[in-house]
Design an enzyme around this catalytic site. Structure first.
Site, short mmCIF file in Angstrom:
data_model
loop_
_atom_site.label_atom_id
_atom_site.label_comp_id
_atom_site.label_asym_id
_atom_site.label_seq_id
_atom_site.Cartn_x
_atom_site.Cartn_y
_atom_site.Cartn_z
N GLN A 199 -7.39 -5.13 3.65
CA GLN A 199 -6.28 -4.17 3.71
C GLN A 199 -6.75 -2.80 3.21
OE1 GLN A 199 -2.88 -3.91 1.13
NE2 GLN A 199 -1.48 -4.24 2.83
N TYR A 207 3.58 3.74 0.13
CA TYR A 207 2.28 4.39 -0.08
C TYR A 207 2.07 5.51 0.95
CZ TYR A 207 1.95 0.78 -3.51
OH TYR A 207 2.23 -0.02 -4.59
N ARG A 217 0.72 -2.81 8.94
CA ARG A 217 1.83 -3.34 8.14
C ARG A 217 2.91 -2.30 7.92
NH1 ARG A 217 2.30 -5.95 2.06
NH2 ARG A 217 3.62 -7.65 2.73
N GLY A 236 3.06 -14.67 -0.33
CA GLY A 236 2.37 -14.00 -1.42
C GLY A 236 2.28 -14.89 -2.64
C1 PHB Z 1 1.77 -3.67 -6.58
O1 PHB Z 1 0.70 -3.74 -7.15
O2 PHB Z 1 2.83 -3.76 -7.17
C2 PHB Z 1 1.79 -3.49 -5.12
C3 PHB Z 1 0.66 -3.06 -4.47
C4 PHB Z 1 0.68 -2.91 -3.10
C5 PHB Z 1 1.82 -3.18 -2.41
C6 PHB Z 1 2.95 -3.61 -3.04
C7 PHB Z 1 2.93 -3.78 -4.41
O3 PHB Z 1 1.86 -3.02 -1.10
#
Ligand code: PHB
Length: 366
Positions: free
Chosen positions: A100, A180, A227, A320
């Protein structure tokens, strides 16, 4: 008839043994100067190789892209060498793994950049928290990127994709969700630019397609996943408005022009039933629009995962937290075994505890 989750699937030229996908998860074990993947990570990913596909934790595409402590990178040769050991171990166990590619944009903090400000489409503070080397701190107002800087970031994605292929990954996932950098471009609440990267839906989506086109120059598009998390509101610094879902409609429709490996969508992370312009049923809305393979994610159980595939609303399900505590999750599903609980206290802690010490079903029964 086997459970839908356990049926094989072909993503273009890539055959997966099952549809139980390991979701990308930040685990913060690359606790070294260069954020190089290490032996702990080799063991962790190899233990989970029975997933139909592993999607790695977010890997920062450049030094600028980082926003959390101890997350691994994809921009240095040392990092590539570290990842080679991870992909070799996963492949030796018969698994498949994508990298990713991540840039956190405004979710970073000056503490990561010698006091310099994080970058974003516009100078708008997400008013969230950043997990810095000194613990949680309030986010700051980021600096708006110039156009040459945006072009450079597109090149950084391309270089990171090349690095990922050199490191032996089976493909890459573009992290354009969860508030992000790329997601910050999509929403008019975080992007008020007046150049070709802002204003219209087409302009706010532009950077994603530039990233896809750039990556396509260094690897087969058939091995690229994307994504998205359309209904993200009130968390990760993001807010929606009436143009948010139409923007995602446009993006997802346009993704049909590329022969991607998959589109990876998240159902809402929180309750958005009170948000008038949020879409509460992401798979239902986008399954008819997107013509390629679809992964759905966020909070699924074995039962709901089988049901969503059976209903034709998704082709695969990404899990997850269940994969943190159940390294051989597909086997547990096959035997309809109860799942082990994950310990939240060790999600991001350094070291082996809560990382590589969850037993497989066979080990647990011994
Ligand atoms: C997190 O570390 O909280 C985190 C990182 C990446 C993501 C979502 C959550 O896409």
């Amino acid at each position: 008839m086997s459970q839908p989750l356990l049926r094989p699937i072909k993503l273009n030229d890539l055959e997966l043994n099952n549809r139980v996908i390991m979701a990308p998860m930040t685990r913060s074990r690359a606790a070294n100067e260069g954020n190089v993947p290490n032996d702990l990570m080799v063991t962790y990913y190899a233990q989970r190789a029975s997933a139909g596909l592993i999607i790695s934790e977010g890997t920062q595409i450049s030094e600028q892209a980082v926003g959390y402590i101890n997350t691994p990178g994809m921009y240095s040769q040392e990092q590539v060498a570290g990842w080679k050991k991870v992909t070799a171990a996963v492949h030796a166990e018969g698994g498949k793994i994508f990298a990713q590619l991540w840039h956190v944009g405004r979710m970073s903090h000056p503490d990561f950049h010698n006091g310099e400000f994080p970058v974003a489409p516009s100078a708008i503070n997400p008013n969230d928290q950043s997990y810095t080397p000194q613990g949680f701190k309030k986010t700051v107002t980021p600096r708006a990127l110039t156009i040459p800087e945006i072009k450079q970031i597109v090149q950084d994605y391309k270089a990171a994709a090349k690095n990922a292929m050199d490191a032996g990954f089976d493909g890459v996932e573009i992290h354009s969700s969860n508030g992000y950098l790329l997601h910050q471009f999509f929403n008019a609440t975080s992007n008020i630019r007046t150049d070709e990267y802002g204003g219209s839906i087409e302009n706010r989506a532009r950077i994603l397609f530039e990233v896809i086109e750039a990556i396509q120059e260094v690897m087969p598009i058939e091995r690229v996943g994307v994504r998205l998390n359309p209904s993200l509101h009130g968390i990760f610094g993001m807010t929606m408005d009436e143009e948010t879902i139409p923007t995602f409609d446009y993006i997802i429709e346009k993704l049909n022009n590329y022969k991607l490996s998959y589109l990876h969508l998240s159902e809402p992370f929180n309750d958005v039933s009170a948000i008038p312009y949020a879409e509460q049923n992401i798979a239902k809305r986008y399954r008819p629009i997107y013509k390629g393979s679809l992964i759905i994610n966020a909070g699924f159980t074995q039962e709901r995962g089988n049901a969503v595939i059976e209903a034709g609303e998704a082709d695969m399900v990404a899990f997850g937290v269940p994969f943190i505590a159940n390294p051989d999750l597909p086997e547990r599903f096959r035997q309809n075994e109860e799942l082990q609980e994950a310990d939240k206290n060790t999600f991001y802690s350094p070291g082996a505890e809560g990382y590589i010490d969850y037993p497989s079903l066979v080990e647990a029964k011994a």
